[in-house]
Design a protein around this motif. Sequence first.
Motif, mmCIF file in Angstrom:
data_model
loop_
_atom_site.group_PDB
_atom_site.id
_atom_site.type_symbol
_atom_site.label_atom_id
_atom_site.label_comp_id
_atom_site.label_asym_id
_atom_site.label_seq_id
_atom_site.Cartn_x
_atom_site.Cartn_y
_atom_site.Cartn_z
ATOM 1 N N GLU A 148 -73.982 -6.195 -36.752
ATOM 2 C CA GLU A 148 -72.931 -5.325 -36.228
ATOM 3 C C GLU A 148 -71.630 -6.107 -36.005
ATOM 4 N N GLN A 149 -71.769 -7.292 -35.422
ATOM 5 C CA GLN A 149 -70.587 -8.112 -35.153
ATOM 6 C C GLN A 149 -69.902 -8.539 -36.453
ATOM 7 N N VAL A 150 -70.714 -8.888 -37.452
ATOM 8 C CA VAL A 150 -70.147 -9.299 -38.734
ATOM 9 C C VAL A 150 -69.367 -8.135 -39.336
ATOM 10 N N ALA A 151 -69.947 -6.938 -39.247
ATOM 11 C CA ALA A 151 -69.276 -5.756 -39.779
ATOM 12 C C ALA A 151 -67.983 -5.481 -39.024
ATOM 13 N N ASP A 152 -67.958 -5.858 -37.735
ATOM 14 C CA ASP A 152 -66.780 -5.654 -36.900
ATOM 15 C C ASP A 152 -65.686 -6.686 -37.162
ATOM 16 N N GLY A 153 -65.967 -7.678 -38.010
ATOM 17 C CA GLY A 153 -64.954 -8.684 -38.322
ATOM 18 C C GLY A 153 -65.068 -9.965 -37.520
ATOM 19 N N PHE A 154 -66.175 -10.112 -36.766
ATOM 20 C CA PHE A 154 -66.337 -11.355 -36.026
ATOM 21 C C PHE A 154 -66.753 -12.491 -36.960
ATOM 22 N N VAL A 155 -66.175 -13.668 -36.732
ATOM 23 C CA VAL A 155 -66.545 -14.862 -37.496
ATOM 24 C C VAL A 155 -66.639 -16.027 -36.516
ATOM 25 N N LEU A 156 -67.177 -17.150 -36.985
ATOM 26 C CA LEU A 156 -67.223 -18.352 -36.166
ATOM 27 C C LEU A 156 -66.086 -19.280 -36.593
ATOM 28 N N LEU A 157 -65.352 -19.795 -35.616
ATOM 29 C CA LEU A 157 -64.227 -20.681 -35.915
ATOM 30 C C LEU A 157 -64.650 -21.858 -36.781
ATOM 31 N N VAL A 217 -64.631 -15.414 -32.922
ATOM 32 C CA VAL A 217 -63.317 -14.765 -32.880
ATOM 33 C C VAL A 217 -63.339 -13.613 -33.887
ATOM 34 N N ARG A 218 -62.258 -12.855 -33.899
ATOM 35 C CA ARG A 218 -62.232 -11.693 -34.778
ATOM 36 C C ARG A 218 -61.079 -11.795 -35.777
ATOM 37 N N LEU A 219 -61.350 -11.391 -37.016
ATOM 38 C CA LEU A 219 -60.311 -11.356 -38.050
ATOM 39 C C LEU A 219 -60.101 -9.913 -38.485
ATOM 40 N N ASP A 220 -58.824 -9.527 -38.693
ATOM 41 C CA ASP A 220 -58.613 -8.178 -39.235
ATOM 42 C C ASP A 220 -58.915 -8.214 -40.739
ATOM 43 N N GLU A 221 -58.870 -7.046 -41.361
ATOM 44 C CA GLU A 221 -59.333 -6.977 -42.741
ATOM 45 C C GLU A 221 -58.488 -7.816 -43.691
ATOM 46 N N ALA A 222 -57.163 -7.781 -43.489
ATOM 47 C CA ALA A 222 -56.260 -8.539 -44.361
ATOM 48 C C ALA A 222 -56.556 -10.031 -44.250
ATOM 49 N N SER A 223 -56.800 -10.473 -43.017
ATOM 50 C CA SER A 223 -57.083 -11.895 -42.816
ATOM 51 C C SER A 223 -58.418 -12.279 -43.431
ATOM 52 N N ARG A 224 -59.376 -11.364 -43.331
ATOM 53 C CA ARG A 224 -60.697 -11.679 -43.882
ATOM 54 C C ARG A 224 -60.630 -11.969 -45.388
ATOM 55 N N ALA A 225 -59.691 -11.287 -46.055
ATOM 56 C CA ALA A 225 -59.543 -11.487 -47.497
ATOM 57 C C ALA A 225 -58.995 -12.879 -47.807
ATOM 58 N N ARG A 226 -58.326 -13.495 -46.821
ATOM 59 C CA ARG A 226 -57.745 -14.823 -47.044
ATOM 60 C C ARG A 226 -58.584 -15.925 -46.396
ATOM 61 N N ALA A 227 -59.771 -15.530 -45.918
ATOM 62 C CA ALA A 227 -60.634 -16.515 -45.255
ATOM 63 C C ALA A 227 -61.927 -16.676 -46.037
ATOM 64 N N ARG A 228 -62.497 -17.870 -45.959
ATOM 65 C CA ARG A 228 -63.794 -18.098 -46.577
ATOM 66 C C ARG A 228 -64.822 -18.248 -45.458
ATOM 67 N N ILE A 229 -65.718 -17.272 -45.356
ATOM 68 C CA ILE A 229 -66.705 -17.277 -44.279
ATOM 69 C C ILE A 229 -67.959 -17.989 -44.785
ATOM 70 N N VAL A 230 -68.181 -19.189 -44.308
ATOM 71 C CA VAL A 230 -69.273 -20.028 -44.804
ATOM 72 C C VAL A 230 -70.607 -19.614 -44.204
ATOM 73 N N ALA A 231 -70.604 -19.337 -42.900
ATOM 74 C CA ALA A 231 -71.850 -18.970 -42.222
ATOM 75 C C ALA A 231 -71.515 -18.123 -41.012
ATOM 76 N N THR A 232 -72.475 -17.300 -40.601
ATOM 77 C CA THR A 232 -72.275 -16.446 -39.426
ATOM 78 C C THR A 232 -73.504 -16.506 -38.530
#
Lengths: 221, 566
Positions: free
Chosen positions: B68-77, B47-62
Amino acid sequence: MPETPEDLHEALATAVLELDEVLTADLCNKAVALGYDAWTTIEQGLIAGMNRAGKLFDEEEYFVPELLIASDAMYAGLGILRPHISQANTIHGRRVVIGVVQGDTHDIGKNLVRIMLEVAGFEVFDLGRDVPAQAFVDRAVEVNADVIALSTLMTTTMTQMSKVVSILEEGNIRHRFKVIVGGAPLSQQFSDRIGADGYAPKAAQAVQLAKQLTGLVNAAA
Amino acid sequence: MPIVTFSPSGASAEIPAGGTLLDAARLARVRLEAPCNGVGTCGKCRVRLDEASRARARIVATRNLSAEQVADGFVLLCSTLADGDLEVTVPGSGERGLRILEDGVRLDLPLNPTLRKRFDAERRCTVVSAGERVLAEEGGDTTTRLYGVAVDIGTTTLVASLLDLGTGARVGSASALNPQVTHAQDVLSRVQIASEPEGLALLHGELMAEIDRSIGLLAAEARIPRRRIYEVVIAGNTCMMHLAAAISPEALGRFPYTPALSGHEHRPAAALGLHIASCGEVYFPPIISGFVGSDITVGVLATDLAAAEGVTLFVDIGTNGEMVLARDGELQATSTAAGPAFEGMNIACGMRAARGAIERVAIERDDIRTATIDEAEAVGICGSGLFDAVAAMAVLGIIDSSGRFTRKAETLPAPLRARLRPLDGKTVFYLDGEIYLSQRDIRQVQLAKAAVRAGIDTMLLRNGLTPAQLDRALVAGSFGYHLTTRSLIDIGLFPAELDGKVSFVGNTARTGAEALLTNDEARETLRLVTSRVEAVELATDPDFTKVFVAAMAFPAPVSPALSDAA
């Protein structure tokens, strides 16, 4: 045919990498006939070739068949050279107990890791497949292992891995062993969750991990 | 507690701080696939997170996401934790327009159903019986109202048909997604979930609710009351049978994979959550082993395999490649773990067979041509496309027989050479637009095809047979139906000797289940045939590793010029 020991070692490494078992055996026989040091021939020839094959496997250039055939060539060479190793040669002596956890019989991945660990100089105790958690612990205690390496291909048997960790904890011997895990359905998160010391997605990385955990290489390196 | 909102649906859920987005999605009932059940290995719950949301999320693994996808804001649920309120964008669902194969070959049997009705003129009532057993009595003459439902529970899809047991005609059919896929894609993950009582209740409940919904639809379309349906025959793999019968599949998850259900048995429909006649029953056909279920046994019935002369191979190509080798009435069955690659899982651009999936790849002079489902713009590649693509790459020498990308790309024709381009520092092969196959993808397909081929070769070896001695191969199941003999041979899943001997028999799980509804003797026949089938365990066969390793090779490219490239 190669002129110097160095040439022969290089030719031997290439023969293993190119999966040529007959040439590997020929070159090892030649090394024996010429009185070259068996240990150096193993290290600079057979193991160097196997390491190169392992690197290609890691890069997805080589696949399971190539790695297994290369190891056949390496073992054929080892069979010839082993009787000629002089007593003075000792390896680092780190010991690994490895096996596929109880409930699972898929062992090709475990066999690849065993080969790569042996290549890296570990003394490996292979318990095979469908191994009860207690058997891992018993054997590790018996041989005073440094590392317990657990493998499974199936989601349903992953829980067996945490059982090994629990048994170690209950026996107050958790600190004596490093536990490493691997297999298709696993991840770093899973490894962290069950309290293992490490997870490796590929065979060669498992060796690197075992080396780091046993202090053979610096973790930062 | 953080609130996670999913767009475009607007559904939201409140979860404890540090909870995963996957938990939030499940709470919010957002239909999203998590094929690996949240272990973090498949990379499909993207799924995709906008920048504000990314700041409130902890991305454990991708894992499995490109740089490219990571840079685009894609993360794994499953690998992202919520520390504050989040806005999550769910990309277009791959389930839209999922293609389901409904039909298959059938065996012509006389109409003689287990379920019968007899009007008792003296007592002015109708007696409903199943074989010798009287199930119920109904007031008045209802003898012309007698229906049954046949269900094929696939790991991914359900197909149900309504049959008029007075005429034997199919009066309606319905298909749906197996609701369990939102929890886990593969059978083993479902075994694991259902090994706990709550998990079993969840998977059983969802499955039966979906079957019940399908029955409701079928009854409404045919304009008959549900209470005139008296029997439901359920075929499926052994795990699905356990889940349908609410029996723990725990033992299927570990060697020796012993089933807790043997089939050829009845259960009251009401107890399993199905709303049909109050005396209605569910019949589970016999199964062979932990990994060869009633979808295969009823397929054996539908294709009359036990009566086939000579040597016949019946194979259902899928996540678990089940196969039966028949030699003049002697049957042996086994299954191989092909893994999820054929369903487009574990493949960077993989997807299920839905709109926009590349489903065909053909060789055209010095290049390849692709075709997508609904002729839509290519958004991914499904199993049949993957098969064609890798087969074509082997034939054209883009990969060598070990499966490695050619190191002599310069000898390839210009159009093919142009398709080999670097991505994130590694060479990949572009099929159509942004859709590509990587070396890793090819390795996944290679493992899957080798598993099935090793199963075939081991079965032949055990019987002292060579591939040339195979008289015919029957490819069953919805995935196999979309494959071609050419690709099966070019990729090396089938031996070349099967050329001209392959038939695609379709969804025989469904037609076989229907046969059991309309012909009572077929049940006894199938029980006998099944009891005589020898179940073969491949993993413990001493030759298996050797055969498996050999089966990984791709056949050599066709022309000498192309051989040169590989």
